[in-house]
Design an enzyme around this catalytic site. Structure first.
Site, PDB file in Angstrom:
ATOM      1  N   ASN A  40       0.820  -1.214   0.000  1.00 48.15           N
ATOM      2  CA  ASN A  40       0.000   0.000   0.000  1.00 48.15           C
ATOM      3  C   ASN A  40       0.858   1.271   0.000  1.00 48.15           C
ATOM      4  O   ASN A  40       0.436   2.315   0.469  1.00 48.15           O
ATOM      5  CB  ASN A  40      -0.920   0.000   1.230  1.00 48.15           C
ATOM      6  CG  ASN A  40      -1.731  -1.275   1.316  1.00 48.15           C
ATOM      7  OD1 ASN A  40      -2.458  -1.603   0.385  1.00 48.15           O
ATOM      8  ND2 ASN A  40      -1.591  -2.013   2.400  1.00 48.15           N
ATOM      9  N   HIS A 126     -13.491  -3.028   7.205  1.00 50.13           N
ATOM     10  CA  HIS A 126     -12.211  -3.621   7.637  1.00 50.13           C
ATOM     11  C   HIS A 126     -12.363  -4.192   9.055  1.00 50.13           C
ATOM     12  O   HIS A 126     -13.075  -3.635   9.894  1.00 50.13           O
ATOM     13  CB  HIS A 126     -11.130  -2.536   7.626  1.00 50.13           C
ATOM     14  CG  HIS A 126      -9.755  -3.092   7.783  1.00 50.13           C
ATOM     15  ND1 HIS A 126      -9.169  -3.274   9.011  1.00 50.13           N
ATOM     16  CD2 HIS A 126      -8.856  -3.527   6.872  1.00 50.13           C
ATOM     17  CE1 HIS A 126      -7.960  -3.795   8.839  1.00 50.13           C
ATOM     18  NE2 HIS A 126      -7.734  -3.945   7.560  1.00 50.13           N
ATOM     19  N   GLU A 172     -15.489   3.577   5.109  1.00 45.65           N
ATOM     20  CA  GLU A 172     -14.168   3.677   4.465  1.00 45.65           C
ATOM     21  C   GLU A 172     -14.331   4.478   3.177  1.00 45.65           C
ATOM     22  O   GLU A 172     -15.189   4.133   2.361  1.00 45.65           O
ATOM     23  CB  GLU A 172     -13.646   2.286   4.071  1.00 45.65           C
ATOM     24  CG  GLU A 172     -13.170   1.459   5.220  1.00 45.65           C
ATOM     25  CD  GLU A 172     -12.773   0.030   4.793  1.00 45.65           C
ATOM     26  OE1 GLU A 172     -12.107  -0.143   3.766  1.00 45.65           O
ATOM     27  OE2 GLU A 172     -13.164  -0.903   5.507  1.00 45.65           O
ATOM     28  N   SER A 176     -10.764  -1.003   1.108  1.00 50.64           N
ATOM     29  CA  SER A 176      -9.463  -1.680   1.075  1.00 50.64           C
ATOM     30  C   SER A 176      -9.440  -2.910   0.185  1.00 50.64           C
ATOM     31  O   SER A 176      -8.412  -3.231  -0.405  1.00 50.64           O
ATOM     32  CB  SER A 176      -9.057  -2.084   2.493  1.00 50.64           C
ATOM     33  OG  SER A 176      -9.936  -3.066   3.001  1.00 50.64           O
ATOM     34  N   ASP A 201     -12.881   6.529   7.588  1.00 53.34           N
ATOM     35  CA  ASP A 201     -11.554   5.917   7.520  1.00 53.34           C
ATOM     36  C   ASP A 201     -11.002   6.127   6.104  1.00 53.34           C
ATOM     37  O   ASP A 201     -11.492   5.526   5.152  1.00 53.34           O
ATOM     38  CB  ASP A 201     -11.670   4.418   7.852  1.00 53.34           C
ATOM     39  CG  ASP A 201     -10.322   3.715   7.851  1.00 53.34           C
ATOM     40  OD1 ASP A 201      -9.308   4.350   7.494  1.00 53.34           O
ATOM     41  OD2 ASP A 201     -10.271   2.520   8.213  1.00 53.34           O
ATOM     42  N   HIS A 204      -6.906   4.246   2.767  1.00 51.13           N
ATOM     43  CA  HIS A 204      -6.358   4.022   1.421  1.00 51.13           C
ATOM     44  C   HIS A 204      -6.493   5.243   0.525  1.00 51.13           C
ATOM     45  O   HIS A 204      -5.948   5.245  -0.579  1.00 51.13           O
ATOM     46  CB  HIS A 204      -7.042   2.805   0.780  1.00 51.13           C
ATOM     47  CG  HIS A 204      -6.695   1.536   1.485  1.00 51.13           C
ATOM     48  ND1 HIS A 204      -5.606   0.769   1.159  1.00 51.13           N
ATOM     49  CD2 HIS A 204      -7.265   0.932   2.571  1.00 51.13           C
ATOM     50  CE1 HIS A 204      -5.519  -0.266   1.981  1.00 51.13           C
ATOM     51  NE2 HIS A 204      -6.533  -0.191   2.851  1.00 51.13           N
ATOM     52  N   LYS A 235       0.445   3.352   5.134  1.00 50.64           N
ATOM     53  CA  LYS A 235       0.174   3.109   3.712  1.00 50.64           C
ATOM     54  C   LYS A 235       0.892   4.217   2.922  1.00 50.64           C
ATOM     55  O   LYS A 235       2.114   4.175   2.825  1.00 50.64           O
ATOM     56  CB  LYS A 235      -1.326   3.025   3.487  1.00 50.64           C
ATOM     57  CG  LYS A 235      -1.922   1.938   4.437  1.00 50.64           C
ATOM     58  CD  LYS A 235      -3.244   1.432   4.067  1.00 50.64           C
ATOM     59  CE  LYS A 235      -3.854   0.549   5.145  1.00 50.64           C
ATOM     60  NZ  LYS A 235      -3.111  -0.693   5.442  1.00 50.64           N
TER      61      LYS A 235
HETATM   62  C1  LIG Z   1      -9.488   0.498   5.825  1.00 51.41           C
HETATM   63  C2  LIG Z   1      -8.360   0.180   6.765  1.00 51.41           C
HETATM   64  N1  LIG Z   1      -8.363   0.740   7.985  1.00 51.41           N
HETATM   65  C3  LIG Z   1      -7.389   0.478   8.859  1.00 51.41           C
HETATM   66  C4  LIG Z   1      -6.355  -0.372   8.558  1.00 51.41           C
HETATM   67  C5  LIG Z   1      -5.298  -0.672   9.577  1.00 51.41           C
HETATM   68  O1  LIG Z   1      -4.150   0.063   9.281  1.00 51.41           O
HETATM   69  P1  LIG Z   1      -2.675  -0.479   9.535  1.00 51.41           P
HETATM   70  O2  LIG Z   1      -2.419  -1.530   8.484  1.00 51.41           O
HETATM   71  O3  LIG Z   1      -1.829   0.729   9.318  1.00 51.41           O
HETATM   72  O4  LIG Z   1      -2.609  -1.041  10.904  1.00 51.41           O
HETATM   73  C6  LIG Z   1      -6.318  -0.977   7.311  1.00 51.41           C
HETATM   74  C7  LIG Z   1      -5.208  -1.899   6.965  1.00 51.41           C
HETATM   75  O5  LIG Z   1      -5.154  -2.543   5.977  1.00 51.41           O
HETATM   76  C8  LIG Z   1      -7.347  -0.693   6.377  1.00 51.41           C
HETATM   77  O6  LIG Z   1      -7.362  -1.253   5.166  1.00 51.41           O
END
Ligand SMILES: Cc1ncc(COP(=O)(O)O)c(C=O)c1O
Length: 382
Positions: A40, A126, A172, A176, A201, A204, A235
């Protein structure tokens, strides 16, 4: 007398066997192939010379560890500078960083809601968002992220049935695993009508869209309507860790009540420094150039391999776990790393290859990928 329940060992061995049978057993990959479409690092900042240099300096100045939680000895000037910069990027009063993106909603959601409240989540949210919601003890209601009619029904029935409870909607911006964009403006309208709060969130989307790469809310000019903006540092920001950005009173509350913030060693100063330097690049004209290169790479891929998606995450549907695994293994043999995403990460029967693009890919990398995909017995989107 022996118990009739299965032993620990039998139970675990049985679970391993079951996963192996349905092709969902995971193992750590060996040496990754040379071309990665599986990370990512959308703007390639994890290897940017200025980011590397800032990490070296941070280690020299502050050591390798934060040594304690933030409220004890773990807060360095770099942490504070990073929070200031994140808040200004997100146009909020304050920001708060967490030691992992995953731990961010696990700290934030339970600090905001309890069993009398409701969290409304996307059905395919997620795991960290689901886990944060479960940990809060709040009621969980779900909706399909592109179905605003369903969201409206869920919000209406929740407020009718539980008029005195708070409602937190969690979305989101760029998904993701599905790579699609949330219909954010309609979602905001609905959450306003319902008197709910929105946690967005942008894990991405941060860095890759909007002015100065500030994400989808900034692109749609609706940042001021979002109660809590969340992101990760792991990411596009080329580091590790997570953050939320919000009003003073919310951040002050989270700083006191978020258990994953309070009770763990802080993000290392080196990681904070990597994120800070990456953020400076993301917000600069160099960031604009990197975003353009990313868009060109996506356009080159979609010209060869048509896809309805416009962001850096693309999918190739394989349906069965075994088909996704075999496609991923074939690509790996050609030196290309593309992960097979299987249940339970995505619903049963919707296994896929997940491709993620970066500004760091060369035209040759994209061409190699497109040619390799055309040799696989999998359908393309068209
Ligand atoms: C939408 C989303 N939120 C939070 C996270 C968690 O982040 P991190 O991988 O930096 O712990 C991810 C991880 O893939 C994600 O895709």
């Amino acid at each position: 007398m022996h118990s009739t329940s299965p032993s620990f060992q039998d139970d675990i061995v049985h679970q391993n066997q079951r996963r192996t049978q349905n092709h969902s057993q995971r193992s750590l990959p060996s040496q990754p192939p040379s071309i990665s479409f599986s990370d990512n690092d959308y703007l390639g900042l994890s290897r940017h010379p200025s980011v590397l240099e800032s990490v070296t300096k941070a280690v020299q100045n502050f050591g390798t560890s934060a040594r304690a939680a933030r409220l004890l000895a773990g807060s360095s000037p770099i942490h504070r500078q990073l929070e200031k910069s994140l808040a200004s990027w997100k146009s909020t009063e304050q920001a708060l960083i967490f030691s992992a993106g995953y731990l961010t909603p696990l700290g934030v959601i339970p600090a905001l809601l309890g069993p009398q409240d409701t969290v409304v989540l996307e059905r395919n949210a997620h795991s960290c968002l689901f886990d944060g919601a479960k940990l809060s003890g709040a009621r969980i209601r779900v909706f399909h992220r592109q179905d605003t009619k369903e969201l409206q029904k869920v919000l209406t029935s929740t407020t009718q049935l539980h008029p005195s409870g708070k409602v937190l909607l969690v979305v989101e911006s760029l998904h993701s695993m599905d790579g699609d964009w949330a219909p954010l403006l309609e979602i905001i309208q609905l959450k306003n009508q319902a008197g709910a709060w929105l946690l967005l969130d942008e894990a991405h989307a941060n860095g890759i869209c909007g002015p100065a790469g500030a994400g989808l809310a900034a692109q749609l000019n609706c940042t001021h309507q979002i109660d809590i903006q969340m992101g990760t540092l792991g990411k596009t920001l080329g580091s590790s860790g997570g953050f939320v950005a919000a009003s003073d009173f919310i951040i002050n509350h989270l700083l006191n009540e978020s258990r994953t913030f309070l009770f763990g060693t802080a993000l290392s100063p080196a990681s904070a420094s990597a994120a800070l330097t990456s953020l400076e690049i993301v917000r600069s004209t160099e960031g604009d150039t990197l975003r353009q290169t990313l868009q060109q790479n996506i356009a080159q891929f979609t010209a060869a391999y048509p896809s309805p998606l416009s962001g850096p995450i693309h999918l190739i549907a394989c349906r069965a776990n075994s088909a996704a695994l075999s496609a991923s293994a074939s690509l790996r043999n050609l030196g290309i790393d593309v992960p097979a995403i299987r249940s339970p990460t995505v619903p049963e029967g919707s296994a896929r290859l997940r491709l993620s693009f970066s500004s760091r890919h060369t035209q040759n990398d994209i061409q190699t990928l497109a040619s390799a995909l055309s040799t696989l017995p999998i359908p393309s989107f068209s």
